[in-house]
Design a protein around this motif. Structure first.
Motif, PDB file in Angstrom:
ATOM      1  N   ARG A  39       0.822  -1.210   0.000  1.00  0.00           N
ATOM      2  CA  ARG A  39       0.000   0.000   0.000  1.00  0.00           C
ATOM      3  C   ARG A  39       0.852   1.254   0.000  1.00  0.00           C
ATOM      4  O   ARG A  39       0.537   2.231  -0.671  1.00  0.00           O
ATOM      5  N   SER A  40       1.947   1.225   0.753  1.00  0.00           N
ATOM      6  CA  SER A  40       2.807   2.412   0.783  1.00  0.00           C
ATOM      7  C   SER A  40       3.496   2.607  -0.570  1.00  0.00           C
ATOM      8  O   SER A  40       3.659   3.745  -1.024  1.00  0.00           O
ATOM      9  N   GLY A  43       0.974   4.126  -2.907  1.00  0.00           N
ATOM     10  CA  GLY A  43       0.803   5.532  -2.568  1.00  0.00           C
ATOM     11  C   GLY A  43       1.958   6.385  -3.047  1.00  0.00           C
ATOM     12  O   GLY A  43       1.759   7.480  -3.588  1.00  0.00           O
TER      13      GLY A  43
END
Length: 79
Positions: A39-40, A43
């Motif tokens: 997820r990071s 992002g």
């Protein structure tokens, strides 16, 4: 066609506001390290894409330079 509204006792309405369920939801599963890393990274890729498009688009948003116009104004007053 028309419905007849049934009257609802006020005590029932008052109890509905403070009703609490005795069923507890299951605990939330913890995110794994790979999920957090994925997820990071997604992002960061989105933010990098926005910053890159902004940097590449800034020259197009700036004022247009007309070098031929500035050359004509410099040459005309001299002779």
């Amino acid at each position: 066609m028309f419905r007849r509204r049934e009257s609802v006792p006020f005590s029932f309405v008052a109890e509905a506001d403070r009703f609490r369920s005795n069923v507890t939801p299951p605990p939330r599963e913890r995110r794994t390290v790979s999920e957090l890393a994925g997820r990071s990274l997604v992002g960061l890729a989105v933010v990098a894409g926005l910053v890159g498009s902004l940097l590449l688009g800034l020259p197009a948003l700036g004022p247009a330079h007309a070098p031929s116009h500035s050359q004509q104004t410099e040459a005309a007053p001299g002779h």
